[in-house]
Scaffold this motif. Structure first.
Motif, PDB file in Angstrom:
ATOM      1  N   ASN A   1       4.038   5.512  -5.588  1.00 15.86           N
ATOM      2  CA  ASN A   1       3.953   5.482  -7.051  1.00 15.86           C
ATOM      3  C   ASN A   1       2.942   6.519  -7.537  1.00 15.86           C
ATOM      4  N   HIS A   2       1.792   6.588  -6.891  1.00 18.76           N
ATOM      5  CA  HIS A   2       0.760   7.558  -7.261  1.00 18.76           C
ATOM      6  C   HIS A   2       1.288   8.986  -7.092  1.00 18.76           C
ATOM      7  N   TYR A   3       1.971   9.254  -5.999  1.00 19.24           N
ATOM      8  CA  TYR A   3       2.536  10.574  -5.736  1.00 19.24           C
ATOM      9  C   TYR A   3       3.578  10.947  -6.792  1.00 19.24           C
ATOM     10  N   LEU A   4       4.451  10.005  -7.127  1.00 17.47           N
ATOM     11  CA  LEU A   4       5.486  10.272  -8.136  1.00 17.47           C
ATOM     12  C   LEU A   4       4.874  10.526  -9.513  1.00 17.47           C
ATOM     13  N   GLN A   5       3.807   9.813  -9.837  1.00 16.07           N
ATOM     14  CA  GLN A   5       3.122  10.057 -11.108  1.00 16.07           C
ATOM     15  C   GLN A   5       2.536  11.468 -11.139  1.00 16.07           C
ATOM     16  N   GLN A   6       1.969  11.907 -10.028  1.00 14.62           N
ATOM     17  CA  GLN A   6       1.414  13.262  -9.961  1.00 14.62           C
ATOM     18  C   GLN A   6       2.521  14.300 -10.142  1.00 14.62           C
TER      19      GLN A   6
ATOM     20  N   ASN B   1       0.833  -1.215   0.000  1.00 13.38           N
ATOM     21  CA  ASN B   1       0.000   0.000   0.000  1.00 13.38           C
ATOM     22  C   ASN B   1       0.859   1.254   0.000  1.00 13.38           C
ATOM     23  N   ARG B   2       1.937   1.225   0.787  1.00 11.07           N
ATOM     24  CA  ARG B   2       2.820   2.395   0.827  1.00 11.07           C
ATOM     25  C   ARG B   2       3.525   2.598  -0.511  1.00 11.07           C
ATOM     26  N   PHE B   3       3.947   1.524  -1.137  1.00 15.92           N
ATOM     27  CA  PHE B   3       4.582   1.649  -2.450  1.00 15.92           C
ATOM     28  C   PHE B   3       3.589   2.136  -3.497  1.00 15.92           C
ATOM     29  N   ASP B   4       2.343   1.671  -3.411  1.00 18.88           N
ATOM     30  CA  ASP B   4       1.307   2.164  -4.322  1.00 18.88           C
ATOM     31  C   ASP B   4       1.088   3.658  -4.131  1.00 18.88           C
TER      32      ASP B   4
END
Length: 110
Positions: free
Chosen positions: A95-100, A89-92
């Protein structure tokens, strides 16, 4: 979770013994030879693993043959599963934050 089991696995020789026993049962002498330690040391490590419930022993004449018990490792895996879910969950989220961030940088460059 059994702290005795984790303590037994925390020592490097004992962890190596567990890894050796993954390939199949071994005698004390075989463990000692493969780890390049003396037989009394191997016996002491195997005794700790036995008391922690990680291995079982079978007597064959004057030899003792040790093999892994699967149940404690299944218990360890089940215990770790909860932590795997947390980290996934933390990696997800990361990943979402880095995509933003990447999308914001692309918009700023346009």
């Amino acid at each position: 979770m059994n702290t005795i089991m984790l303590s037994a696995l925390a020592e490097s020789n004992r962890l190596q013994i567990v890894e050796l026993l993954c390939s199949g049962p071994l005698t004390v002498g075989e463990v000692a030879d493969r780890l390049h330690i003396r037989q009394p040391q191997a016996s002491k490590h195997l005794k700790v693993l036995l008391e922690a419930g990680l291995v079982e022993v079978e007597a064959d004449a004057n030899r003792r043959i040790y093999k892994l018990r699967l149940e404690p490792f299944k218990e360890l895996n089940a215990w770790l599963e909860g932590y795997r879910d947390i980290w996934e969950n933390r990696f997800d989220n990361l990943n979402h934050y880095l995509q933003q961030l990447f999308q914001k940088e692309q918009k700023q460059e346009e």
